[in-house]
Structure formats: structure tokens, C-alpha cells
Design an enzyme around this catalytic site. Structure first.
Site, mmCIF file in Angstrom:
data_model
loop_
_atom_site.group_PDB
_atom_site.id
_atom_site.type_symbol
_atom_site.label_atom_id
_atom_site.label_comp_id
_atom_site.label_asym_id
_atom_site.label_seq_id
_atom_site.Cartn_x
_atom_site.Cartn_y
_atom_site.Cartn_z
ATOM 1 C CD GLU A 99 -9.596 -0.070 24.051
ATOM 2 O OE1 GLU A 99 -8.981 0.969 24.327
ATOM 3 O OE2 GLU A 99 -9.208 -0.888 23.190
ATOM 4 C CG ASP B 295 -10.308 4.288 23.246
ATOM 5 O OD1 ASP B 295 -10.598 5.323 22.625
ATOM 6 O OD2 ASP B 295 -9.331 3.588 22.956
ATOM 7 C CG HIS C 278 -4.586 5.202 19.141
ATOM 8 N ND1 HIS C 278 -5.527 5.405 18.158
ATOM 9 C CD2 HIS C 278 -5.233 4.563 20.149
ATOM 10 C CE1 HIS C 278 -6.687 4.911 18.555
ATOM 11 N NE2 HIS C 278 -6.547 4.400 19.751
#
Length: 235
Positions: A136, A162, A37
Site C-alpha cells: 500500500e 493508502d 483502522h
């Protein structure tokens, strides 16, 4: 990368090599570069690992669970890869295979840094690499024991953000139960377990509760809170 002792992490997403140098100066247990990310590119990844120096290990959160995404940070000299969205035993086996040279895996030999000191040094460095997997999702939590049992997985790490999305709730009690389930699975397999925490206080609590890795600071929050604090001081 040694996982024998508790490791405090500084998590970096902004793609700044200068911030890596600042983070390394603070002497954390390890630095995480978020390639999934974050704003990192191949050139800045190579420079960031150089800036971290030899005393601070770099963990790369990979962009995905694929041979290319896992090999690239290892070729750049990362001490560990943290492979995202591992939900099944098969996912974990795929991550391990991509992170190891034959005969243990299928990683291709190459890269500037791995070959700098020759093939034997490259193979020795491979033996020091740690392959971590990110749990996650709800499915990953449910399969945590099977994932932890896969040979070559060196540690589990819970991605709480997440996981909350997957669970459909950020209720702290619900997420804490999921985290405890993953921690228990890791312990039963004789593996360390890490968890994403928002600040130093939460990291201290996590480490005291048996997690081996926890995030003491991340660059986005440090920068954001620093700027906000400066503005408030002027008000």
C-alpha cells in the site's frame, strides 16, 4: 484458509458483532475485520470470529506488523492475517515469522481457542493459517517481486487507498498501473493477489481481471448509503 478459488470479501470496520452475523448470513467468501483502522477491541474480536461461524473464514487486517498485533487475531481464531504497510523483503519476513509457530516462525503458543482441542490441533490449525501482506505504498509496489518471493507469504493484497496517498495522486490510471505491477509480481511467484475495491461491480471486474480476492461491500459505505437513500426517498 483455502485460496484456490476467487474470494469475495465483506470488509467490516465498525466493531459490531451483530454486523458480522449479518455479513456471515450473506455467505461471502470471507469476512475482513479491520483491526488497524476499525473499532474492534479484543473482546469484540473474539465474539466476532465466533459469530462468523465455521463456514465463513475471517481475515484480520492487523493493527501493525508486530508479533503481538499478528498473534492476537490468530489466537482469537482468525483464518488469516493481512499485515499492513509491508514495503520490503525484511518486512515480509517479519510478518511471516510472527504468524507461524517454530520452527517456521516465532509465534508464541497460547490463546483460548488455539488450545481448546489440544496442542496437536493447535499445530494443525497453524498449517491452515494464511499470511497475507498489504502492499500500500510506492516502496511496496517497487519491491513487490522481492516481497512475493519470501517463503511463507501466502498472498499479496493491494491497499488502493493508502497507495493513492503514498503516490500523491488518486488518478485511476496511475493506481491501476501500480495494481497491475503487484498482480504480475504475485503471479510470477505463484501467489494469489487481492485488491481493495469499493463495491460489488468493482469487485466483479477485479476478479475477472485475475485478482483472487476483492471487496464486494464494506460496512461503512453500506450503512452510509443506506441512510442517505432512505433520506432521499423522503425528499
Amino acid at each position: 484458509m483455502s485460496l484456490e478459488q476467487s474470494i469475495d470479501l465483506i470488509w467490516l470496520s465498525l466493531g459490531s458483532v451483530a454486523l458480522v452475523e449479518f455479513a456471515a448470513h450473506a455467505a461471502p467468501g470471507a469476512i475482513v475485520l479491520d483491526l488497524q483502522h476499525g473499532l474492534w477491541e479484543r473482546g469484540t474480536l473474539e465474539a466476532a470470529i465466533a459469530a462468523a461461524g465455521s463456514d465463513v473464514p475471517v481475515i484480520a487486517r492487523c493493527a501493525e506488523n508486530s508479533p503481538h498485533a499478528i498473534a492476537q487475531p490468530l489466537d482469537a481464531g482468525a483464518a488469516s492475517v493481512l499485515v499492513p504497510l509491508v514495503e520490503t523483503e525484511a518486512d515480509a519476513r517479519q510478518a511471516v515469522a510472527a504468524g507461524r509457530y517454530p520452527p517456521l516462525g516465532r509465534r508464541s503458543a497460547g490463546g483460548v481457542r488455539p488450545l481448546l482441542a489440544g496442542v496437536e490441533a493447535m499445530l494443525e490449525a497453524d498449517r491452515q493459517v494464511a499470511v497475507g501482506v498489504l502492499i500500500e505504498t510506492v516502496r511496496g509496489v517497487e519491491n513487490a517481486a522481492a516481497i512475493a518471493a519470501v517463503p511463507g507469504v501466502d498472498y499479496l493484497f493491494v491497499g488502493t487507498g493508502d497507495l493513492a496517498l503514498s503516490r500523491g495522486t488518486g488518478d485511476p490510471e496511475v493506481i491501476a498501473r501500480d495494481c497491475a505491477h503487484v498482480l504480475r509480481a504475485a503471479r510470477e511467484a505463484g501467489l494469489p493477489c487481492g485488491v481493495f475495491t469499493q463495491d460489488a461491480a468493482a469487485a466483479r471486474t477485479a476478479l475477472a481481471n485475475g485478482y483472487r480476492l476483492a471487496v464486494a461491500a464494506n460496512d461503512i459505505d453500506v450503512a452510509k448509503q443506506g441512510f442517505l437513500a432512505a433520506r432521499r426517498a423522503l425528499a
